[in-house]
Design a protein around this motif. Structure first.
Motif, PDB file in Angstrom:
ATOM      1  N   PHE A  11     -61.414 -34.176  39.410  1.00 57.20           N
ATOM      2  CA  PHE A  11     -62.000 -32.916  39.871  1.00 57.20           C
ATOM      3  C   PHE A  11     -60.911 -31.914  40.238  1.00 57.20           C
ATOM      4  N   ILE A  12     -59.915 -32.370  40.973  1.00 54.42           N
ATOM      5  CA  ILE A  12     -58.814 -31.484  41.381  1.00 54.42           C
ATOM      6  C   ILE A  12     -58.025 -31.035  40.146  1.00 54.42           C
ATOM      7  N   VAL A  19     -57.850 -22.679  37.236  1.00 52.38           N
ATOM      8  CA  VAL A  19     -57.112 -21.636  37.952  1.00 52.38           C
ATOM      9  C   VAL A  19     -55.906 -21.181  37.145  1.00 52.38           C
ATOM     10  N   VAL A  20     -55.163 -22.099  36.539  1.00 55.35           N
ATOM     11  CA  VAL A  20     -53.978 -21.734  35.747  1.00 55.35           C
ATOM     12  C   VAL A  20     -54.394 -20.939  34.514  1.00 55.35           C
ATOM     13  N   GLY A  22     -57.121 -19.187  34.076  1.00 49.90           N
ATOM     14  CA  GLY A  22     -57.617 -17.892  34.550  1.00 49.90           C
ATOM     15  C   GLY A  22     -56.485 -16.950  34.914  1.00 49.90           C
ATOM     16  N   ALA A  23     -55.446 -17.458  35.553  1.00 48.45           N
ATOM     17  CA  ALA A  23     -54.301 -16.628  35.943  1.00 48.45           C
ATOM     18  C   ALA A  23     -53.566 -16.121  34.717  1.00 48.45           C
ATOM     19  N   ILE A  24     -53.389 -16.969  33.705  1.00 46.55           N
ATOM     20  CA  ILE A  24     -52.714 -16.547  32.477  1.00 46.55           C
ATOM     21  C   ILE A  24     -53.549 -15.480  31.769  1.00 46.55           C
ATOM     22  N   GLY A  25     -54.843 -15.680  31.661  1.00 47.98           N
ATOM     23  CA  GLY A  25     -55.719 -14.695  31.032  1.00 47.98           C
ATOM     24  C   GLY A  25     -55.717 -13.367  31.767  1.00 47.98           C
ATOM     25  N   TRP A  26     -55.750 -13.404  33.097  1.00 50.26           N
ATOM     26  CA  TRP A  26     -55.717 -12.162  33.884  1.00 50.26           C
ATOM     27  C   TRP A  26     -54.404 -11.430  33.672  1.00 50.26           C
ATOM     28  N   TYR A  27     -53.286 -12.130  33.627  1.00 52.63           N
ATOM     29  CA  TYR A  27     -51.968 -11.527  33.446  1.00 52.63           C
ATOM     30  C   TYR A  27     -51.885 -10.852  32.075  1.00 52.63           C
TER      31      TYR A  27
END
Length: 164
Positions: A11-12, A19-20, A22-27
């Motif tokens: 799960f973790i 999260v990783v 999503g962060a790459i896509g946002w950047y």
């Protein structure tokens, strides 16, 4: 308990992966949305005069393609004085207005000129009315002074012409 630790670790791991990613896509989207500073190499600032010059060059290039780079006739009316015995020979689509003297139509073939004021065709050798807009639909046609008079003509011409 061993199974509980295994599911928690899974799960973790999934949460960290989400999260990783999503962060790459946002950047990447932040870099691509045009948030660069105006005036840099990616987003240059241009002046109106620069755009006007660039557009004028493109328009001239397109017109040169259409006309073969040749200048067409004059867009303004030009005053031409014809001495008696000479002829005014015009190019395709030229316009003539007889201002002074008595003129007759001239053509190297049987076709003549068009009187746009009265909506008439004028055969070669026939008189032209003064102050009427005359069109030469083809080149090699024009006007000459009436042989019955002893003076020349004053005409206005728009388009290419020559005096013979």
């Amino acid at each position: 308990m061993n199974v509980l630790k295994k599911h928690t670790l899974k799960f973790i791991s999934i949460i960290v992966l989400v999260v990783v990613v999503g962060a790459i896509g946002w950047y990447q989207s932040a870099q691509a949305d045009g948030s660069s500073t105006p005036g840099n190499i990616d987003d240059p600032i241009v002046t109106k005069s620069y755009v006007d010059q660039a557009v004028a060059k493109l328009v001239k290039a397109e017109l040169d393609k259409k006309t073969g780079g040749k200048e067409s006739g004059s867009a303004t009316l030009e005053v031409v004085t014809l001495p008696w015995g000479s002829k005014l020979i015009v190019e395709d689509g030229a316009e003539i207005i007889v201002r002074s003297g008595k003129a007759v139509a001239y053509s190297s073939d049987k076709n003549g000129l068009s009187d746009l004021t009265d909506g008439l065709d004028i055969a070669p050798g026939k008189p032209l009315a003064n102050n009427h807009l005359i069109l030469a639909p083809r080149g090699g046609r024009g006007v000459e002074a009436d042989p019955k008079q002893a003076k020349g003509l004053i005409v206005l011409v728009r388009g290419g012409y020559k005096v013979e």
